[in-house]
Design an enzyme around this catalytic site. Structure first.
Site, mmCIF file in Angstrom:
data_model
loop_
_atom_site.group_PDB
_atom_site.id
_atom_site.type_symbol
_atom_site.label_atom_id
_atom_site.label_comp_id
_atom_site.label_asym_id
_atom_site.label_seq_id
_atom_site.Cartn_x
_atom_site.Cartn_y
_atom_site.Cartn_z
ATOM 1 N N ASP A 1 0.856 -1.200 0.000
ATOM 2 C CA ASP A 1 0.000 0.000 0.000
ATOM 3 C C ASP A 1 0.885 1.240 0.000
ATOM 4 O OD1 ASP A 1 -2.038 2.068 0.978
ATOM 5 O OD2 ASP A 1 -3.277 0.271 1.060
ATOM 6 N N TYR B 1 -14.967 6.073 -13.291
ATOM 7 C CA TYR B 1 -14.727 4.940 -12.396
ATOM 8 C C TYR B 1 -15.363 3.669 -12.973
ATOM 9 C CZ TYR B 1 -15.108 2.049 -8.157
ATOM 10 O OH TYR B 1 -15.036 1.022 -7.243
ATOM 11 N N LYS C 1 -13.590 0.096 -14.239
ATOM 12 C CA LYS C 1 -13.912 -1.217 -13.664
ATOM 13 C C LYS C 1 -14.426 -2.179 -14.748
ATOM 14 C CE LYS C 1 -12.696 -0.396 -9.387
ATOM 15 N NZ LYS C 1 -11.638 -1.165 -8.725
ATOM 16 N N VAL D 1 -20.068 -0.974 -0.242
ATOM 17 C CA VAL D 1 -19.672 -1.297 1.136
ATOM 18 C C VAL D 1 -19.279 0.020 1.802
ATOM 19 C CG1 VAL D 1 -18.137 -2.658 2.592
ATOM 20 C CG2 VAL D 1 -18.719 -3.491 0.300
#
Ligand SMILES: NC(=O)c1ccc[n+]([C@@H]2O[C@H](COP(=O)([O-])OP(=O)(O)OC[C@H]3O[C@@H](n4cnc5c(N)ncnc54)[C@H](O)[C@@H]3O)[C@@H](O)[C@H]2O)c1
Length: 268
Positions: free
Chosen positions: A39, A162, A166, A197
């Site tokens: 990360d 976005y 994807k 989420v």
């Protein structure tokens, strides 16, 4: 031992310092894998890596990675492979979402999403293949799980770029699975389509689409998502993490080039 058991497997999870990646790293550790988190966040990442032992196993670690940087991928994968003593699983989870109406498109924000979500995932596939294929530093095949989004399967306002990135991840997953098969790499490549989420990203999106005037409030945006979801709730981190364990495990040994919706039915 079940086919979901990952004892002895070595895994790298990008974007594992928080959110879905953190949950995926814990779930992989709980299933028996040793995990390196990769990360940008050099403060949070090592702490999460240290906490993985609470879920199971030992020898977990952290390495700095900017997924948009080819040279950084090379060094991070080499470091993780050395630390783990091999590499069997890559979870290409790192991603960003910058909400905007297409009519207000900012090219810099669009490029950034393309770089992280598409190029970053592509570079992960590149370096996983080089490491896992016969003759590579790990050398005995493996599994790549890419994290796409329900945004690739529906038309939600405010996330045009976005969603495009994807959708591209889904198509690239299939090409990668085909190349790995044709060239005898012994690597399966699949992706998941998570539903919404309430991580930092998910909660941020609900706020942003309300600010854009697309919904009356963040709560109304969440309500609209739940309304479109047969399972009748938002996704949870564990829902995504368990799907990644399945795709990383031998329970999915005949699954490659697939995109698995983990969205409570929202994207069907
Ligand atoms: N949360 C949702 O509702 C949702 C839904 C569908 C798909 N997803 C996807 O799931 C993945 C994880 O999302 P999240 O909700 O946990 O997001 P998040 O913003 O909470 O966490 C993303 C993590 O990725 C890291 N990251 C970002 N850019 C990076 C880079 N260039 N190199 C390395 N690390 C980088 C961040 O530091 C962070 O730790 C993303 O790919 C996202 O698009 C999320």
């Amino acid at each position: 031992m079940t086919d979901l058991d990952l004892t002895g497997r070595k895994a790298l999870v990008t974007g594992g310092a928080q959110g879905l990646g953190e949950g995926m790293a814990h779930a992989l550790a709980a299933a028996g894998a040793t995990v390196v988190i990769a990360d940008l966040q050099d403060d949070l990442g090592p702490k999460v890596a240290e906490s993985l032992a609470d879920s199971g196993g030992s020898g977990h670690g952290f390495t700095h990675l900017d997924t948009t940087d080819d040279a950084n991928w090379e060094s991070a994968v080499a470091e993780a492979t050395g630390l783990l003593g091999g590499l069997d699983i890559l979870v290409n989870n790192a991603g960003i979402e910058i909400t905007s109406l297409l009519v207000d498109l900012d090219p810099a924000a669009a490029r950034k999403q393309l770089e992280v979500n598409l190029l970053g995932t592509a570079l992960g596939i590149k370096h996983a293949f080089r490491t896992m294929r016969p003759g590579g530093a790990a050398g005995h095949g493996g599994v790549v799980v890419n994290v796409a989004s329900v945004a690739a399967t529906i038309a939600f306002p405010g996330i045009g770029i976005y969603s495009g990135t994807k959708s591209a991840v889904e198509r690239m997953t299939k090409v990668a699975a085909m190349e790995a098969g044709k060239l005898g790499y012994g690597v399966r490549v699949n992706c998941i389509f998570p539903g919404l989420v309430p991580t930092a990203m998910g909660a941020g999106l609900a706020n942003d689409v309300a600010e854009l005037g697309l919904f009356a409030s963040p709560e109304a945006a969440v309500g609209a998502v739940v309304e479109l979801t047969p399972a009748g709730r938002l996704g949870a981190v564990d829902d995504m993490a368990d799907a990644v364990v399945f795709l990383a495990s031998d329970a999915s040994r005949f699954v490659t080039g697939a995109g698995l919706p983990v969205d409570g039915g929202m994207g069907m």
